[in-house]
Design an enzyme around this catalytic site. Structure first.
Site, PDB file in Angstrom:
ATOM      1  N   CYS B  78       0.534  -0.535  -0.036  1.00  0.00           N
ATOM      2  CA  CYS B  78       0.211   0.146  -0.590  1.00  0.00           C
ATOM      3  C   CYS B  78       1.335   1.219   0.215  1.00  0.00           C
ATOM      4  O   CYS B  78       1.585   1.361  -1.057  1.00  0.00           O
ATOM      5  CB  CYS B  78      -0.971  -0.202   1.410  1.00  0.00           C
ATOM      6  SG  CYS B  78      -1.559   1.398   1.249  1.00  0.00           S
ATOM      7  N   HIS B 172      -2.972  -5.578   1.700  1.00  0.00           N
ATOM      8  CA  HIS B 172      -2.507  -5.810   2.952  1.00  0.00           C
ATOM      9  C   HIS B 172      -2.439  -6.868   3.639  1.00  0.00           C
ATOM     10  O   HIS B 172      -2.745  -7.240   4.552  1.00  0.00           O
ATOM     11  CB  HIS B 172      -3.126  -4.264   4.423  1.00  0.00           C
ATOM     12  CG  HIS B 172      -2.834  -2.870   3.887  1.00  0.00           C
ATOM     13  ND1 HIS B 172      -1.289  -2.520   4.064  1.00  0.00           N
ATOM     14  CD2 HIS B 172      -4.336  -2.493   3.299  1.00  0.00           C
ATOM     15  CE1 HIS B 172      -2.261  -1.386   4.257  1.00  0.00           C
ATOM     16  NE2 HIS B 172      -3.085  -1.259   3.624  1.00  0.00           N
ATOM     17  N   GLU B 174       0.190  -8.005   5.747  1.00  0.00           N
ATOM     18  CA  GLU B 174       0.076  -8.020   6.811  1.00  0.00           C
ATOM     19  C   GLU B 174      -1.538  -8.604   8.174  1.00  0.00           C
ATOM     20  O   GLU B 174      -1.096  -8.964   9.055  1.00  0.00           O
ATOM     21  CB  GLU B 174       1.421  -7.619   7.198  1.00  0.00           C
ATOM     22  CG  GLU B 174      -0.097  -5.875   7.381  1.00  0.00           C
ATOM     23  CD  GLU B 174       0.070  -4.951   6.179  1.00  0.00           C
ATOM     24  OE1 GLU B 174       0.560  -5.900   5.083  1.00  0.00           O
ATOM     25  OE2 GLU B 174       0.014  -4.038   5.682  1.00  0.00           O
TER      26      GLU B 174
END
Lengths: 295, 198
Positions: B78, B172, B174
């Site tokens: 991002c 994302h 993560e």
């Protein structure tokens, strides 16, 4: 390929992206630009900063949509705005304006002295204030995707924010030390749902990002809050009620990133000019304490 | 392999956890000498304008730019994708990037937070399993230069791209607990790039 908007992960995830950053109160497009140039991760658009709300009195409400749109047009970073506690129509209006986060805020005059907004029904995420863990978990239960300590807004006195951070984190540490069969009573005492209490006890942290707010006026204040375990900092009146807003804003951003390095904080604190004047929270008569709004 | 996570602002912790799950020991990196000591870097999600500015102030900017241009493996999610793009659109006036990927990225291309979404997308790493991708005020890639491989798309906009040593995603990974993208970066990008340099 279906695309789901407004999911818990998308709402809470947005707050994760703000971590380690400073969110600044701004009342017009010029201030918003100063904040963005200084490295703010987001701006909070409102009509009067808390210090002025306090000074001028009267009912404080959601901002004028025109003003919010001007700020949205002026900056590329996220724009947040405040709705009154329990005023779900103000929140619907803010959502329709496309703000990135709504702060259901005790800084504005509450619209409902019993209920907060049911935040699950919204696509836009909410941040809510809390003075202790029970309050934080009640807000999360209502759908808040981010929590901030309340502090005492508009004072420049950091003592309440400090107290709220200690309270929230102290209660989290206590929960983690309890036996599993003691969590039921803990939930009763916290006046919070058992499932959330158990989740906090297991993980040793809130399920959402925890920022701090209320009374932060200097780079050292921001760093203090970060060392108390805040994920980031809201600065309200502290910047634009000071002598040199642009420089102070940038200094607070630097101190928030290097909160554990006193040399950086010292450098950031040099030559900032006058800080906001401030009010000692202890001198505030109880009816004027904003942190006590919210239930 | 020492992998640093640029820790000026953003969801650093989530990237650190994902890297640990992939068996590498990550380091939080905030200073120029720390950038010099790692073999590869991850640039987290966050606010690209804030991260770029802090990188400038604390002297990390030029070191990052130089090491990336010399082939240090980097992954950015991002804001990280924006910071790795050679060219950005809808940027703040004067907004800088480290660059290193010959792509043009449009900031907040998918819209504001109310438009943020998650979706199952296919990622061209050899597996046919879909991957859950979370897009938050996400950018997309508008132009892809020579030698850039597109690994995933949404509505025909590239959302994951790579060169020999640089990987970038608009979403994302993560945030989901699925570490496939991080593993891909470690095994297929970083390890291979480092091997070739040796």
């Amino acid at each position: 390929m279906s695309q789901e908007t407004g999911t818990g992960r998308v709402k809470r995830g947005m707050a994760e992206m703000l971590k380690g950053g400073v969110i600044m109160d701004v009342v017009n497009a010029e201030q918003a630009k100063i904040a963005e140039d200084a490295g703010a991760v987001a701006v909070m658009a409102l009509e009067r900063v808390p210090a002025d709300i306090r000074a001028q009195g009267g009912v404080a409400r959601m901002s004028d949509p025109d003003m919010i749109e001007k700020i949205k047009a002026a900056v590329s970073i996220p724009v947040m705005a405040k709705a009154r506690i329990g005023h779900f129509v103000e929140a619907q209006v803010l959502q329709s304006l496309g703000v990135d986060y709504i702060d259901e805020s005790e800084v504005l005059t509450p619209a409902d002295y019993k209920n907060h907004i049911d935040k699950w029904g919204f696509t836009v995420p909410f941040v809510c204030g809390a003075t202790n863990l029970g309050e934080a978990l009640r807000r999360i239960n209502e759908g808040a995707a981010m929590i901030r300590s309340k502090g005492e807004a508009g004072t420049g006195d950091v003592s309440n924010a400090m107290q709220h951070m200690r309270e929230i984190n102290g209660e989290i540490r206590r929960l983690s030390s309890l036996r599993e069969d003691e969590l039921y009573v803990a939930a009763k005492e916290l006046q919070a749902p058992y499932e959330l209490v158990r989740e906090v006890a297991e993980k040793g942290k809130l399920p959402v990002v925890l920022f701090t707010a209320g009374g932060i006026a200097t780079p050292a204040d921001a760093a203090l809050m970060m060392s108390m375990g805040a994920d980031g900092v809201f600065i309200g009146s502290g910047i634009f009620k000071s002598g040199n807003p642009a420089q102070r804003a940038a200094a607070c951003v630097r101190a928030t990133t290097f909160w554990d390095d006193p040399k950086v904080i010292a450098d950031a604190s040099r030559g900032l000019g006058e800080a906001m004047v401030g009010i000692n929270v202890a001198d505030l008569p109880a009816p004027h304490r904003l942190a006590e709004r919210g239930w | 392999m020492k992998v640093g996570v640029l820790a000026l602002q953003g969801d650093v912790r989530e990237h650190m956890s994902a890297l640990i799950a992939c068996g590498v020991e990550p380091l939080a990196v905030r200073r120029p000498d720390e950038v010099s000591h790692v073999d590869a870097m991850v640039i987290p999600g966050g606010e690209s304008t804030t991260i770029a500015q802090l990188a400038r102030i604390f002297g990390v900017f030029d070191v990052m730019r130089e090491r990336i241009s010399k082939g240090m493996p980097v992954y950015g999610s991002c804001a990280g994708m924006i910071l790795l793009a050679d060219e950005i659109l809808d940027a703040k006036a004067g907004q800088e990037t480290f660059g290193g990927l010959d792509i043009t990225v449009r900031r907040n291309a998918f819209g504001r937070q109310v438009d943020s979404f998650e979706s199952d997308i296919s990622f061209r790493d050899g597996s046919t399993d879909l991957i859950r991708a979370v897009f938050i005020r996400a950018p997309w890639v508008e132009r892809v230069g020579v030698g850039i491989e597109v690994l995933a798309e949404v509505d025909s906009h590239p959302v994951a791209v790579r060169s020999a040593s640089v990987l970038a995603t608009s979403f994302h990974p993560e945030l989901t607990g699925d570490h496939r993208i991080h593993r891909y970066f470690i095994e297929e990008v970083a390890r291979v790039a480092i091997q070739q340099v040796k």
